[in-house]
Design an enzyme around this catalytic site. Structure first.
Site, PDB file in Angstrom:
ATOM      1  N   TYR A   1       0.830  -1.207   0.000  1.00 52.26           N
ATOM      2  CA  TYR A   1       0.000   0.000   0.000  1.00 52.26           C
ATOM      3  C   TYR A   1       0.866   1.260   0.000  1.00 52.26           C
ATOM      4  CZ  TYR A   1      -3.850   3.084   1.521  1.00 52.26           C
ATOM      5  OH  TYR A   1      -4.790   4.073   1.629  1.00 52.26           O
TER       6      TYR A   1
ATOM      7  N   LYS B   1       0.908   4.072  -2.901  1.00 52.61           N
ATOM      8  CA  LYS B   1       0.541   5.460  -2.637  1.00 52.61           C
ATOM      9  C   LYS B   1       1.691   6.426  -2.932  1.00 52.61           C
ATOM     10  CE  LYS B   1      -3.744   4.972  -1.505  1.00 52.61           C
ATOM     11  NZ  LYS B   1      -4.772   5.380  -2.502  1.00 52.61           N
TER      12      LYS B   1
END
Length: 250
Positions: A151, A155
Site C-alpha cells: 500500500y 501510494k
C-alpha cells in the site's frame, strides 16, 4: 461547473462517496464508479435526492476493457468526463515476510494500474475541451507504514504518477494533483484496527492524540479538498501533493 462531468472511482462508500456527493453539490454531473454498479445505489440516491445528477457505473479499474466500457457508458449518459478522481483502493496488509505476491499485485493493480487506466481513458475528453482536472488519492502511508509495504509503495507511486500527468497535460489546460489523507474514519481504517487487534473507537482516540488538531479526519475533510482542486480557482495549482492529515507531514 454545470456543464462538467466527473467520474469518481471507489465511490460506493467512504471517501469516494463523499467526494462524489460534494462534486455533485458543486454542480457537476457525476459518474459514481465502483466494482459493482449496484453498490453505488446509495451514493447515486444521495446525489439525486439533493438535486444533483449521477449515474452508477460498474467496473474493475484494474482491467482495461472494463474501464473503457464504463467511460463509454458515462459519455453516452452524461457526457465525456473532464474531471477524474482516482480514489479506488484496497488493503492487503501484512509484514513483508508474510506478504504474498498476489497481495502485492492486487494492491498495485487497483491503485496504480487503475489510476493509469482511468486517466488514460478520459484524458482525450480533457484535451479536446482544453480543460480538465485529475485528482489522485495518495496517503500519508506513502511516507512508509509498518505492515503496508504494498500500500505504501502504491501510494508513493501515485505521487510520481500525479506529477508526471501535470507535466504532460498542463499545456492542454489540465491540472493533476494528489491528496494524501491521514487518519480518516472509513471501513479501511476500521480494517486496520481489526488487523492490529484494537477496538475501532479506541484506535481513533489513540490516533487523535498524535494529530495536532486533536481529532481524526472524516471523508468530508477530503471531499472539501477535492472540491477546491477541481474548481476553476485551482487552475494554477498542479503537480502538488496535499497532505490532509490534521498537521504537517514530511
Amino acid at each position: 461547473m454545470a456543464d462538467r462531468v466527473a467520474v469518481v472511482s471507489g465511490a460506493a462508500r467512504g471517501i469516494g462517496a463523499a467526494i462524489a456527493e460534494r462534486l455533485a453539490a458543486d454542480g457537476l454531473k457525476v459518474g459514481v464508479l465502483d466494482l459493482d454498479a449496484a453498490h453505488c445505489a446509495d451514493t447515486v440516491d444521495a446525489i439525486t435526492r439533493a438535486g444533483g445528477t449521477a449515474v452508477a457505473l460498474g467496473a474493475d479499474v484494474s482491467k482495461e476493457d472494463s474501464v473503457a466500457a464504463a467511460v463509454e457508458q458515462l459519455e453516452r449518459t452524461l457526457g465525456g468526463p473532464t474531471v477524474v478522481v482516482n480514489n479506488a483502493g484496497i488493503l492487503r496488509d501484512n509484514l513483508l515476510f508474510k506478504m504474498s505476491v498476489d497481495d502485492w499485485d492486487a494492491v498495485m493493480n487497483v491503485h496504480l494500474r487503475g489510476a493509469f487506466l482511468l486517466a488514460r481513458a478520459t484524458q482525450k475528453y480533457m484535451v479536446e475541451a482544453r480543460w480538465g482536472r485529475i485528482v489522485n488519492m495518495s496517503s500519508t502511508s506513502a511516507l512508509g507504514n509498518r505492515g503496508q509495504v504494498n500500500y505504501s509503495a502504491a501510494k508513493a507511486g501515485m505521487q510520481g504518477f500525479t506529477k508526471t500527468l501535470a507535466l504532460e497535460l498542463g499545456k492542454f489546460g489540465v491540472t493533476a494533483n494528489a491528496i494524501a489523507p491521514g487518519f480518516i474514519v472509513t471501513d479501511m481504517t476500521a480494517a486496520t484496527a481489526e488487523r492490529v487487534g484494537v477496538p475501532f473507537e479506541e484506535f481513533q482516540r489513540a490516533a487523535a492524540t498524535q494529530i495536532p488538531v486533536q481529532r481524526v479526519g472524516r471523508p468530508e475533510d477530503i471531499a472539501h479538498t477535492a472540491s477546491f482542486l477541481v474548481s476553476e480557482g485551482a487552475g494554477f495549482v498542479s503537480g502538488q501533493v496535499i497532505y490532509v492529515a490534521g498537521g504537517p507531514r514530511d
